[in-house]
Design an enzyme around this catalytic site. Structure first.
Site, PDB file in Angstrom:
ATOM      1  N   ASP A 159     110.398  32.836  95.983  1.00 33.92           N
ATOM      2  CA  ASP A 159     109.007  33.244  96.093  1.00 33.92           C
ATOM      3  C   ASP A 159     108.305  33.824  94.862  1.00 33.92           C
ATOM      4  OD1 ASP A 159     106.987  32.769  97.745  1.00 33.92           O
ATOM      5  OD2 ASP A 159     107.371  34.387  99.158  1.00 33.92           O
ATOM      6  N   ARG A 212     100.067  38.540 110.130  1.00 30.18           N
ATOM      7  CA  ARG A 212     100.003  39.766 109.338  1.00 30.18           C
ATOM      8  C   ARG A 212      98.530  40.002 109.066  1.00 30.18           C
ATOM      9  NH1 ARG A 212     100.789  39.589 104.680  1.00 30.18           N
ATOM     10  NH2 ARG A 212     101.268  37.392 104.411  1.00 30.18           N
ATOM     11  N   LEU A 222     104.600  29.995 110.345  1.00 25.24           N
ATOM     12  CA  LEU A 222     105.724  29.817 111.264  1.00 25.24           C
ATOM     13  C   LEU A 222     105.347  30.171 112.694  1.00 25.24           C
ATOM     14  CD1 LEU A 222     108.586  31.292 109.034  1.00 25.24           C
ATOM     15  CD2 LEU A 222     107.939  28.904 109.340  1.00 25.24           C
ATOM     16  N   VAL A 223     104.290  30.995 112.861  1.00 28.09           N
ATOM     17  CA  VAL A 223     103.892  31.405 114.206  1.00 28.09           C
ATOM     18  C   VAL A 223     103.552  30.163 115.047  1.00 28.09           C
ATOM     19  CG1 VAL A 223     102.128  32.677 115.512  1.00 28.09           C
ATOM     20  CG2 VAL A 223     103.144  33.699 113.485  1.00 28.09           C
ATOM     21  N   ALA A 224     102.893  29.186 114.418  1.00 29.82           N
ATOM     22  CA  ALA A 224     102.516  27.956 115.135  1.00 29.82           C
ATOM     23  C   ALA A 224     103.767  27.277 115.683  1.00 29.82           C
ATOM     24  CB  ALA A 224     101.790  27.015 114.166  1.00 29.82           C
ATOM     25  N   ASP A 261     118.971   8.193  66.994  1.00 29.20           N
ATOM     26  CA  ASP A 261     117.535   8.271  67.276  1.00 29.20           C
ATOM     27  C   ASP A 261     116.833   8.799  66.018  1.00 29.20           C
ATOM     28  OD1 ASP A 261     115.092   8.533  68.722  1.00 29.20           O
ATOM     29  OD2 ASP A 261     115.519  10.685  68.918  1.00 29.20           O
TER      30      ASP A 261
HETATM   31  C1  GDG Z   1     104.902  33.655 104.286  1.00 31.92           C
HETATM   32  C2  GDG Z   1     103.781  32.632 104.048  1.00 31.92           C
HETATM   33  C3  GDG Z   1     105.120  30.942 105.284  1.00 31.92           C
HETATM   34  C4  GDG Z   1     104.680  38.428 113.233  1.00 31.92           C
HETATM   35  N1  GDG Z   1     104.316  39.490 113.956  1.00 31.92           N
HETATM   36  C5  GDG Z   1     105.441  40.030 114.448  1.00 31.92           C
HETATM   37  C6  GDG Z   1     106.512  39.275 114.035  1.00 31.92           C
HETATM   38  N2  GDG Z   1     106.014  38.291 113.280  1.00 31.92           N
HETATM   39  C7  GDG Z   1     106.819  37.246 112.621  1.00 31.92           C
HETATM   40  C8  GDG Z   1     106.538  35.885 113.200  1.00 31.92           C
HETATM   41  C9  GDG Z   1     106.859  34.975 112.039  1.00 31.92           C
HETATM   42  C10 GDG Z   1     106.569  35.822 110.815  1.00 31.92           C
HETATM   43  O1  GDG Z   1     106.448  37.163 111.260  1.00 31.92           O
HETATM   44  C11 GDG Z   1     105.246  35.434 110.150  1.00 31.92           C
HETATM   45  O2  GDG Z   1     105.477  34.248 109.433  1.00 31.92           O
HETATM   46  P1  GDG Z   1     104.280  33.337 108.886  1.00 31.92           P
HETATM   47  O3  GDG Z   1     104.862  32.081 108.404  1.00 31.92           O
HETATM   48  O4  GDG Z   1     103.319  33.084 109.997  1.00 31.92           O
HETATM   49  O5  GDG Z   1     103.525  34.171 107.759  1.00 31.92           O
HETATM   50  P2  GDG Z   1     103.831  35.120 106.453  1.00 31.92           P
HETATM   51  O6  GDG Z   1     104.405  36.413 106.851  1.00 31.92           O
HETATM   52  O7  GDG Z   1     102.525  35.212 105.740  1.00 31.92           O
HETATM   53  O8  GDG Z   1     104.888  34.321 105.550  1.00 31.92           O
HETATM   54  C12 GDG Z   1     103.752  31.622 105.172  1.00 31.92           C
HETATM   55  C13 GDG Z   1     106.237  31.963 105.349  1.00 31.92           C
HETATM   56  O9  GDG Z   1     106.153  32.894 104.272  1.00 31.92           O
HETATM   57  C14 GDG Z   1     107.610  31.288 105.288  1.00 31.92           C
HETATM   58  O10 GDG Z   1     107.762  30.539 104.129  1.00 31.92           O
HETATM   59  O11 GDG Z   1     105.122  30.182 106.473  1.00 31.92           O
HETATM   60  O12 GDG Z   1     102.759  30.646 104.921  1.00 31.92           O
HETATM   61  O13 GDG Z   1     102.517  33.284 103.941  1.00 31.92           O
HETATM   62  O14 GDG Z   1     108.217  34.619 112.031  1.00 31.92           O
HETATM   63  O15 GDG Z   1     107.356  35.698 114.328  1.00 31.92           O
HETATM   64  N3  GDG Z   1     107.769  39.530 114.380  1.00 31.92           N
HETATM   65  C15 GDG Z   1     107.977  40.619 115.192  1.00 31.92           C
HETATM   66  N4  GDG Z   1     106.967  41.411 115.606  1.00 31.92           N
HETATM   67  C16 GDG Z   1     105.694  41.168 115.260  1.00 31.92           C
HETATM   68  O16 GDG Z   1     104.783  41.917 115.634  1.00 31.92           O
HETATM   69  N5  GDG Z   1     109.224  40.893 115.589  1.00 31.92           N
END
Ligand code: GDG
Length: 586
Positions: free
Chosen positions: A142, A283, A386-388, A508
């Site tokens: 990262d 977040r 990853l939420v999607a 070369d």
């Molecule tokens: C970066 C990139 C890329 C969220 N709220 C809670 C909770 N979460 C977990 C979710 C998910 C993770 O956090 C969020 O992952 P994302 O991928 O949506 O977003 P970023 O944190 O911005 O991550 C992103 C990622 O890196 C991986 O390469 O996809 O684009 O910005 O796993 O489940 N988990 C818990 N409580 C919460 O309230 N336990």
């Protein structure tokens, strides 16, 4: 035995100090889970910051901390508060993060934080160098550590280094605004393999490398002097099994085992069975488009007033980087928006938005995923999201609708969801209407395809694909590509040369026999070079060829009288002992 070294800003364990005792608790995040297959057993090490600054760590606890981390295969990089401020909250999150997400107006270009970023990257590199052997495989993660690959490469030229960027790589026009753009690219190019979530990010990166540094780039390979660097896309997956199994377990829970949150959600569902729950989880970050989503929700309720009291938006915004001013402003903006919309639209029996500003335990996350009919995720720009993927993985009965922003990396793999442009409120309102009315069969059809894909391309596969590609790259480099001339290698070459019965020597010209010149005609052979070539050519049982991409006229003028063998114009013209070869005469 070769080991794998993983490096990320934070370690996959959380440290807790209570009553002078340290406990290290493994994190449950996506990265930590994904790396399980790579980070296991005694042959891997994870290096990162522990989350505690030097000021927060009592000296007498240092060795306890090291022992606690070692139990989890981890080793810490020590950082002072000043370093965390300049490197993490400063350059990483006030310069790189906004710029790479196309928020140019938020990007601050401060020399001081760049200097701290450099010195902290050097600390991470030093921590690796202290532990790494030449045949180890190193995986750097990262945007906080973009200079580390080159810093390690300088000291350990033969070690295998992979880098993965978890956020978008912006287009050249954006990236070029960074004052330290060349240094950042050079840092990354210390790697053997550079991975991105999507092909678009990869393309943007290659274009920046080509235009700013100018090396030869062919497809997704970058050719440096003595190395080839591979650039590729590896879309990150999730721990599919963990989410789908947790959802199955939730579905079978009897009332007494349900969480308080689930009980409340059930009560609301039972009292208004037709009502739909929309869910958004992010977040609290300006890239996630939370404020826009709230405005779009208001727009939707004005366009489709029949859904008032029939829909509810649940927003879980997880606190993040709250000492960066932009995040504080965003928090204020969202608090006010939620307050205003709820104030204007609520009735005695209906609050349109439920807003949670906190992090929830995993169990509650599953409650929300499995209860909400529609997941509505509209980042303005997101590396992957990853939420999607997690939402779909928890929909074990295959119902549920995912509305996803085109600007999320995950949209590339989730075409069966309803894709929207987060700036188009008209489209969003109509898509929400469509999602509310989508027949169950259609939901299941779409989700069946999505679920199959997510199950197959899970996070373990992502990590293994990256590692395999890195190992292959190293192998390819060893087999086909030039090798750095070490003293040992030179001795071997000399020995083999002397003992050979017959020798064929290809030399070369530019960059080897003569230095590079701005005006190529200036790189003429001098007396010293003629003397050297005469000596080689005169050796017994030795065929010497000069090779070049230059035109035959120049080489004829410089070397024909010497009757050296020549292969010129990239092989289009060949001369042997002062004569053009018949078959090459035109
Ligand atoms: C970066 C990139 C890329 C969220 N709220 C809670 C909770 N979460 C977990 C979710 C998910 C993770 O956090 C969020 O992952 P994302 O991928 O949506 O977003 P970023 O944190 O911005 O991550 C992103 C990622 O890196 C991986 O390469 O996809 O684009 O910005 O796993 O489940 N988990 C818990 N409580 C919460 O309230 N336990």
């Amino acid at each position: 035995m070769a080991k794998t070294i993983i490096i990320s800003n934070r370690l996959p364990v959380q440290l807790q100090i209570s009553n002078g005792t340290i406990t290290a608790i493994p994190s449950v995040g996506g990265l930590a889970t994904g790396m399980k297959s790579v980070h296991s057993g005694g042959d891997s090490l994870w290096i990162g910051w522990s989350g505690l600054t030097d000021e927060e760590t009592p000296d007498e606890l240092e060795s306890q901390i090291d022992d606690a981390l070692a139990e989890h295969g981890s080793s810490k990089v020590k950082l002072t508060q000043n370093e965390v401020d300049g490197f993490y909250f400063g350059f990483s999150n006030r310069t790189v993060w906004p710029l790479f997400h196309y928020f140019m107006e938020y990007s601050e270009f401060e020399w001081e934080s760049w200097e701290i970023y450099k010195s902290v990257n050097q600390k991470f590199a030093d921590a690796i160098l202290e532990k790494a052997d030449n045949d180890d495989v190193i995986w750097v993660h990262d945007y906080q550590l973009m200079l580390v690959p080159q810093m390690v490469r300088e000291k350990r030229p033969n070690v295998s280094i992979g880098f993965f960027l978890h956020i978008p790589f912006p287009s050249f026009e954006i990236f070029r605004t960074l004052p330290w753009r060349k240094e950042v690219l050079a840092g990354l190019l210390g790697s053997d393999l550079i991975g991105f979530h999507t092909y678009d990010y990869e393309r943007h990166f290659l274009s920046s490398v080509r235009r700013l540094l100018g090396p030869e780039v062919s497809f997704n390979d970058i050719y440096l002097d003595d190395r080839v660097i591979k650039v590729d896309s590896f879309p990150m997956g999730i721990d599919y099994k963990k989410f789908s199994e947790a959802a199955k377990e939730h579905a079978q829970r009897d009332e007494s085992k349900k969480s308080e949150l689930q009980k409340r959600l059930d009560t609301h569902k039972e009292s208004t069975p037709d009502a739909k729950f929309f869910l958004s989880i992010d977040r609290l970050d300006y890239t996630k488009g939370i404020a826009k989503r709230l405005n779009a929700f208001e727009y939707f309720l004005n366009k489709y007033p029949q859904y008032k009291e029939k829909v509810r938006l649940i927003i879980l915004a997880v606190p993040s980087r709250s000492n960066v001013p932009q995040y504080q402003l965003l928090k204020k903006e969202i608090d006010e928006l939620v307050g205003r919309i709820n104030g204007e639209l609520s009735t005695v029996s209906w609050t349109p938005i439920w807003y949670f500003y906190r992090s929830m335990p995993f169990d509650n996350l599953i409650d929300l995923y499995t209860t909400c009919d529609i997941a509505w995720l509209t980042p303005i720009r997101d590396g992957m999201n990853l939420v999607a993927k997690e939402y779909i993985a928890t929909r074990t009965d295959k119902t549920g609708v995912l509305i996803l922003s085109e600007m999320a990396g995950s949209a590339n793999e989730m075409n069966e969801s309803l894709l929207i442009n987060p700036n188009n409120f008209e489209q969003i309102a109509d898509t929400l209407d469509k999602a509310i009315n989508m027949p169950k069969e259609e939901q299941q059809q779409r989700n069946t395809l999505l679920r199959k894909r997510l199950e197959r391309y899970n996070v373990e596969k992502w990590a293994n694909d990256f590692m395999n590609s890195l190992l292959n790259q190293k192998e390819k480099d060893r087999t086909y590509i030039s090798r750095r001339l070490s003293v040992d290698l030179m001795n071997t070459v000399m020995k083999n040369y002397k003992s050979a019965n017959k020798r064929l020597v290809f030399l070369d010209y530019d960059g080897t026999l003569a230095g590079f010149h701005k005006d190529p005609q200036m790189a003429k052979p001098d007396e010293e070079l003629y003397k050297l070539l005469d000596e080689i050519a005169a050796q017994e049982d030795t065929d010497m060829y000069l090779i070049s991409g230059r035109d035959k006229e120049t080489f004829t003028k410089w070397f024909m009288h010497k009757e050296y063998n020549m292969i010129v114009e990239h092989g289009v013209w060949i001369s042997r002992m002062g004569k053009t070869l018949e078959c090459w005469k035109r």
